[in-house]
Design a protein around this motif. Structure first.
Motif, mmCIF file in Angstrom:
data_model
loop_
_atom_site.group_PDB
_atom_site.id
_atom_site.type_symbol
_atom_site.label_atom_id
_atom_site.label_comp_id
_atom_site.label_asym_id
_atom_site.label_seq_id
_atom_site.Cartn_x
_atom_site.Cartn_y
_atom_site.Cartn_z
ATOM 1 N N GLY A 123 -5.239 -0.086 -2.257
ATOM 2 C CA GLY A 123 -4.273 -1.182 -2.138
ATOM 3 C C GLY A 123 -4.113 -1.709 -0.728
ATOM 4 N N GLU A 139 -11.616 -2.412 -6.548
ATOM 5 C CA GLU A 139 -10.772 -3.589 -6.329
ATOM 6 C C GLU A 139 -11.654 -4.839 -6.218
ATOM 7 N N ARG A 173 -7.297 -7.113 -2.087
ATOM 8 C CA ARG A 173 -6.142 -7.770 -1.474
ATOM 9 C C ARG A 173 -6.543 -8.407 -0.146
ATOM 10 N N SER A 208 3.438 1.334 -3.205
ATOM 11 C CA SER A 208 2.837 1.649 -4.513
ATOM 12 C C SER A 208 2.457 3.131 -4.577
ATOM 13 N N MET A 224 0.834 -1.210 0.000
ATOM 14 C CA MET A 224 0.000 0.000 0.000
ATOM 15 C C MET A 224 0.871 1.263 0.000
#
Ligand code: NAP
Length: 317
Positions: free
Chosen positions: A172, A308, A315, A20, A17
């Motif tokens: 993320g 996502e 994730r 990125s 997280m």
């Protein structure tokens, strides 16, 4: 050589997280960015790390790789949190020095500070009292990273320095049902409760613990700012300086998600430290301040959570 002007910047942990977001933040910089997936470079393997530095010769390093998790994961596997994080920090920091890197920024965490630190927590409260037990192993590993950077700077004059972020959230994040941090964990549970039409959601602990949250894009901006300072502090807090109770956070997330049922607490579950709010005086004085307020950040994060989820990219690890 002044590494502020150097060309190749290795971002370790670029798929995470924070990493990125840091990668996105540096995309338009003058640096040539270096990064490697874990299957080609396991940072717990000293030989691989050394080989990578030898082959790619970075001029600067940002170390955002770590084994990270919430209270449950920390309590279940303290050995892994201690070992992996010590290995990653020592391998990367030692290799950086051996391969003539002059500037390295290490990401620590606000949990390095004592459990009962005076609020807001100042940088100089480090090692002044015992740590919070639920994540002691992780915190000790993070302190070793910070101290190793400090030692290199003092013994060898290189600019190895650290930032201590508060709790992060954003695109993320890890939404694992048990291993996630409190904010992504709640966001997922309120979303699922809304979809299922559940009448109530139970949150862990008394709801009275106070926490601070920083959007990961603000963290990336702060990293970029601190990395550009000619004479950075050995370590500096990165947060908003504002906190709220976990119960208030739960209500805010429920509003953002559109969940209208009841919110209950489960006091049999651990709260962790009673409060963790960072004193932001030092970074404010240096010229950086956060821009994304919590409510706006939560709306952005819920949008990325839905994307996502829709693209099967949520994730969970
Ligand atoms: N999340 C927070 O609330 C928070 C708060 C304060 C400080 N921090 C600090 O910020 C940093 C990044 O946290 P994060 O939330 O971004 O964590 P994250 O999303 O879990 O990312 C961690 C990254 O480290 C990589 N990694 C872990 N073990 C590795 C290994 N053995 N070899 C190579 N790469 C490895 C992971 O690779 P894979 O992608 O292959 O798994 C991942 O890219 C950490 O230092 C953490 O202590 C985080």
């Amino acid at each position: 050589m002044e590494t502020r002007n150097s060309k190749r910047l290795f971002i370790a942990g670029h798929r995470g997280m924070a990493g990125s977001a840091i990668l996105r933040r540096f995309k338009d910089s003058d640096f040539e960015l270096l990064y490697a997936d874990r299957d080609e470079l396991d940072l717990c393997d000293a030989g691989q790390v050394d080989q990578y530095f030898s082959a790619h010769r970075p001029d600067g390093v940002i170390l955002a790789a770590a084994k990270v998790g919430g209270i449950f994961a920390n309590e279940q596997s303290p050995v892994d949190f201690l070992t992996d994080n010590v290995l990653m920090a020592t391998h990367v920091i030692n290799a950086a020095f051996r391969h003539s890197v002059r500037r390295l920024l290490y990401l620590g965490s606000s949990c390095i500070y004592p459990r009962d630190s005076e609020q807001p927590i100042q940088e100089n409260s480090l090692l002044s009292a015992p740590l919070e037990k639920t994540n002691e192993a992780y915190a000790l590993a993070k302190i070793i990273g910070l101290k190793l950077c400090q030692a290199y700077r003092s013994q060898h004059g290189v600019q190895f320095h650290s930032v201590m972020p508060t709790n992060l959230y954003g695109a993320g994040d890890n939404y694992h049902r048990e291993n996630s941090h409190v904010l992504p964990g709640l966001l997922r549970r309120f979303h699922e409760a809304k979809v299922a039409g559940a009448e109530s959601v139970v949150i862990w602990g008394t709801g009275t613990a106070r926490r601070e949250f920083l959007h990961v894009d603000d963290l990336a901006d702060a990293v970029c700012f601190v990395f550009g300072l000619a004479d950075p502090p050995e370590w500096v807090n990165v947060g908003t300086g504002n906190d709220l109770t976990i119960l208030a956070l739960a209500h805010l997330i429920a509003d953002v998600v559109g969940y209208q049922g009841e919110i209950q607490i489960d006091p049999s579950r651990p709260d962790g430290a009673p409060a963790k709010r960072l004193d932001m005086t030092l970074l404010h004085q240096l010229g950086w301040k956060h821009r994304i307020e919590l409510e706006d950040g939560l709306k952005m994060t819920y949008r990325s959570f839905l994307q996502e989820l829709d693209s099967d990219a949520l994730r969970e690890s």
